[in-house]
Design a protein around this motif. Structure first.
Motif, PDB file in Angstrom:
ATOM      1  N   GLY A 109       3.984  -0.970 -10.464  1.00 32.42           N
ATOM      2  CA  GLY A 109       3.708  -0.347  -9.164  1.00 32.42           C
ATOM      3  C   GLY A 109       4.926   0.376  -8.618  1.00 32.42           C
ATOM      4  O   GLY A 109       4.813   1.425  -7.980  1.00 32.42           O
ATOM      5  N   ASP A 110       6.089  -0.187  -8.866  1.00 31.87           N
ATOM      6  CA  ASP A 110       7.337   0.464  -8.453  1.00 31.87           C
ATOM      7  C   ASP A 110       7.442   1.833  -9.123  1.00 31.87           C
ATOM      8  O   ASP A 110       7.706   2.847  -8.486  1.00 31.87           O
ATOM      9  CB  ASP A 110       8.516  -0.431  -8.846  1.00 31.87           C
ATOM     10  CG  ASP A 110       9.858   0.158  -8.443  1.00 31.87           C
ATOM     11  OD1 ASP A 110       9.960   0.663  -7.311  1.00 31.87           O
ATOM     12  OD2 ASP A 110      10.795   0.128  -9.270  1.00 31.87           O
ATOM     13  N   ILE A 111       7.177   1.839 -10.404  1.00 30.37           N
ATOM     14  CA  ILE A 111       7.347   3.066 -11.195  1.00 30.37           C
ATOM     15  C   ILE A 111       6.225   4.074 -10.903  1.00 30.37           C
ATOM     16  O   ILE A 111       6.485   5.246 -10.620  1.00 30.37           O
ATOM     17  CB  ILE A 111       7.371   2.714 -12.700  1.00 30.37           C
ATOM     18  CG1 ILE A 111       8.597   1.834 -12.995  1.00 30.37           C
ATOM     19  CG2 ILE A 111       7.395   3.984 -13.546  1.00 30.37           C
ATOM     20  CD1 ILE A 111       8.557   1.142 -14.334  1.00 30.37           C
TER      21      ILE A 111
ATOM     22  N   SER B 269       4.347   4.373  -8.362  1.00 32.02           N
ATOM     23  CA  SER B 269       4.326   4.929  -7.001  1.00 32.02           C
ATOM     24  C   SER B 269       5.400   6.000  -6.825  1.00 32.02           C
ATOM     25  O   SER B 269       5.199   6.969  -6.095  1.00 32.02           O
ATOM     26  CB  SER B 269       4.451   3.828  -5.941  1.00 32.02           C
ATOM     27  OG  SER B 269       5.665   3.139  -6.062  1.00 32.02           O
ATOM     28  N   ASP B 270       6.529   5.842  -7.491  1.00 31.78           N
ATOM     29  CA  ASP B 270       7.517   6.941  -7.465  1.00 31.78           C
ATOM     30  C   ASP B 270       6.928   8.189  -8.120  1.00 31.78           C
ATOM     31  O   ASP B 270       7.077   9.306  -7.636  1.00 31.78           O
ATOM     32  CB  ASP B 270       8.794   6.557  -8.228  1.00 31.78           C
ATOM     33  CG  ASP B 270       9.900   6.036  -7.312  1.00 31.78           C
ATOM     34  OD1 ASP B 270       9.565   5.490  -6.241  1.00 31.78           O
ATOM     35  OD2 ASP B 270      11.082   6.180  -7.676  1.00 31.78           O
ATOM     36  N   GLU B 271       6.249   7.977  -9.219  1.00 32.41           N
ATOM     37  CA  GLU B 271       5.647   9.115  -9.922  1.00 32.41           C
ATOM     38  C   GLU B 271       4.595   9.797  -9.041  1.00 32.41           C
ATOM     39  O   GLU B 271       4.592  11.021  -8.878  1.00 32.41           O
ATOM     40  CB  GLU B 271       5.007   8.648 -11.237  1.00 32.41           C
ATOM     41  CG  GLU B 271       4.563   9.809 -12.099  1.00 32.41           C
ATOM     42  CD  GLU B 271       3.729   9.380 -13.300  1.00 32.41           C
ATOM     43  OE1 GLU B 271       3.477   8.186 -13.485  1.00 32.41           O
ATOM     44  OE2 GLU B 271       3.317  10.283 -14.045  1.00 32.41           O
TER      45      GLU B 271
ATOM     46  N   LEU C 212       0.852  -1.193   0.000  1.00 34.99           N
ATOM     47  CA  LEU C 212       0.000   0.000   0.000  1.00 34.99           C
ATOM     48  C   LEU C 212       0.885   1.239   0.000  1.00 34.99           C
ATOM     49  O   LEU C 212       1.663   1.449   0.932  1.00 34.99           O
ATOM     50  CB  LEU C 212      -0.883   0.011   1.260  1.00 34.99           C
ATOM     51  CG  LEU C 212      -2.164  -0.805   1.283  1.00 34.99           C
ATOM     52  CD1 LEU C 212      -1.985  -2.196   0.723  1.00 34.99           C
ATOM     53  CD2 LEU C 212      -2.725  -0.858   2.702  1.00 34.99           C
ATOM     54  N   ARG C 213       0.753   2.040  -1.032  1.00 32.92           N
ATOM     55  CA  ARG C 213       1.560   3.253  -1.133  1.00 32.92           C
ATOM     56  C   ARG C 213       0.647   4.465  -1.325  1.00 32.92           C
ATOM     57  O   ARG C 213       0.302   4.818  -2.448  1.00 32.92           O
ATOM     58  CB  ARG C 213       2.557   3.128  -2.285  1.00 32.92           C
ATOM     59  CG  ARG C 213       3.532   1.987  -2.059  1.00 32.92           C
ATOM     60  CD  ARG C 213       4.670   1.947  -3.042  1.00 32.92           C
ATOM     61  NE  ARG C 213       5.775   1.163  -2.490  1.00 32.92           N
ATOM     62  CZ  ARG C 213       6.991   1.108  -2.989  1.00 32.92           C
ATOM     63  NH1 ARG C 213       7.286   1.790  -4.075  1.00 32.92           N
ATOM     64  NH2 ARG C 213       7.933   0.384  -2.417  1.00 32.92           N
ATOM     65  N   PRO C 214       0.266   5.095  -0.232  1.00 34.69           N
ATOM     66  CA  PRO C 214      -0.625   6.247  -0.352  1.00 34.69           C
ATOM     67  C   PRO C 214       0.129   7.474  -0.843  1.00 34.69           C
ATOM     68  O   PRO C 214       1.269   7.696  -0.443  1.00 34.69           O
ATOM     69  CB  PRO C 214      -1.126   6.463   1.082  1.00 34.69           C
ATOM     70  CG  PRO C 214      -0.128   5.809   1.961  1.00 34.69           C
ATOM     71  CD  PRO C 214       0.606   4.788   1.158  1.00 34.69           C
TER      72      PRO C 214
END
Ligand code: IPM
Ligand code: MG
Length: 369
Positions: free
Chosen positions: A249-251, A253-255, A106-108
């Protein structure tokens, strides 16, 4: 609540610095909220490699499995750039995710009112922004076999990684996304590249099926991952919950994190499945990474790590009110004008890691008074 044990793996770079500020918040909780956390510490990443020759030990994996929650700082740095992949700092993180089966990340991405001007987008695009990215974390190209670099007969070399998903891996993470949307704004966007990848097509079909069969009351759409990357900067507030695979998701979420002003603001939770007692393995970490260029200079922003602890309170210890309290304290401190370097703006006061941490503690005192 029975188990209030924490395993802290501070890791490398700015990890230990930001975790020190988290420790102060834990002490504050012990003193002011009459809960008792027991803390155990262990090595991970380069810090572990330097001592044990591996990025995490079996003993630490066992401790992590039995802890109420794991709090991680960050791993990696140029010092270990030439170490083999299976022993590199990042391998410690990947192993703990995999061995604890922490499949739902979970990356809010929440934009604090005080930081709407710190975003690279115009304030009207980000004010009030609240997106939850749900990243699949134990499958896909990060773990798929075959993988490796091989020598070819013609003298060239070939690098191979495999993107692979089975039905159950897709369903369980999509379920987490739908359940979260139920408690939020009721919308899920599922991202893949079904136009070019079979694994993406399977992803699309399985999420679609789950939606129709169990979550038809939730607003739902598919979006190609490249289009999602574009829409995130074009009109970010169209999103509520975004569910996607490990690599996208890695990419994404950084964005998404940069919409909120800084990578230094973004917390995360990595959750496993609940067992029959309602207990699950969980790891909480700031998304920002080890930032070796600023390590040891008191420049790091401790907010993502502190907010990750707040997520631990919410998702592992059923202490949602205390999590709210921490989030409110952070919002207040930002509203008061204190800024670490990464979120510095004209007219604000630039402060060190420690001063930011102390200010949050003072605000916690105020709010709890
Ligand atoms: C993250 C990081 C990690 C990842 C690295 C450090 C292995 O970028 O948590 O987003 O790629 O998952
Ligand atoms: Mg990343």
């Amino acid at each position: 609540m029975s188990d209030k044990s924490l395993l802290i793996v501070a890791g490398d770079g700015i990890g230990p610095e930001v975790m020190d500020e988290v420790r102060h918040v834990i002490e504050w909780m012990d003193k002011r909220r009459s809960v008792k956390f027991t803390i155990d510490d262990a090595l991970i990443g380069g810090a572990c490699y330097d001592v044990h020759g591996v990025a995490i030990t079996d003993e630490t994996i066992d401790k992590a499995k039995s802890a109420g929650a794991v709090l991680l700082g960050a791993v990696g740095g140029p010092k270990w750039a030439k170490v083999d992949y299976d022993k590199r700092p990042e391998a410690g993180l990947l192993r703990i995710r995999k061995d604890l089966e922490l499949f739902a990340n979970l990356r809010p991405a929440i934009c604090f009112d005080a930081l709407t001007d710190a975003s690279s987008l115009k304030p009207e695009f980000v004010s009030g922004l609240d997106i939850m990215i749900v990243r699949e974390l134990t499958g896909g190209v990060y773990f798929g076999e075959p993988r490796g670099i091989t020598d070819l007969p013609n003298g060239e070399r070939r690098g191979v990684n495999t993107q692979v998903y089975d039905t159950h891996e897709i369903i369980r993470v999509a379920r987490v996304a739908f359940e979260l949307a139920e408690k939020r704004d009721g919308k899920v966007t599922s991202c893949e590249k079904s136009n070019v990848m079979e694994s993406g097509l399977l992803w699309r079909e399985e999420v679609e099926k789950l939606h129709v069969e169990e979550y038809a009351h939730i607003e739902f759409e598919h979006m190609l991952a490249d289009a999602c990357a574009m829409q995130l900067v074009r009109e970010p507030k169209q999103f509520d919950v975004v569910v996607t695979d490990n690599l996208f998701g890695d990419i994404l979420s950084d964005e998404a994190s940069m919409l909120t002003g800084s990578l230094g603001m973004l917390p995360s939770a990595a959750l496993g499945a609940e067992d029959s007692d309602g207990r699950r393995c969980a790891l909480y970490e700031p998304v920002h990474g080890s930032a070796p260029d600023i390590a040891g200079q008191e420049l790091a922003n401790p907010i993502a790590a502190i907010m990750s602890f707040a997520m631990a309170l919410r998702y592992s210890f059923d202490m949602g009110e205390d999590a709210d309290l921490i989030e409110r304290a952070v919002a207040q401190v930002l509203a008061g004008g204190l800024r670490t370097s990464d979120i510095m703006q004209p007219g604000k006061a630039r402060v060190s890691t420690g001063v930011m941490g102390d200010a949050i503690l003072r605000e916690l005192d105020n709010l709890a008074a």
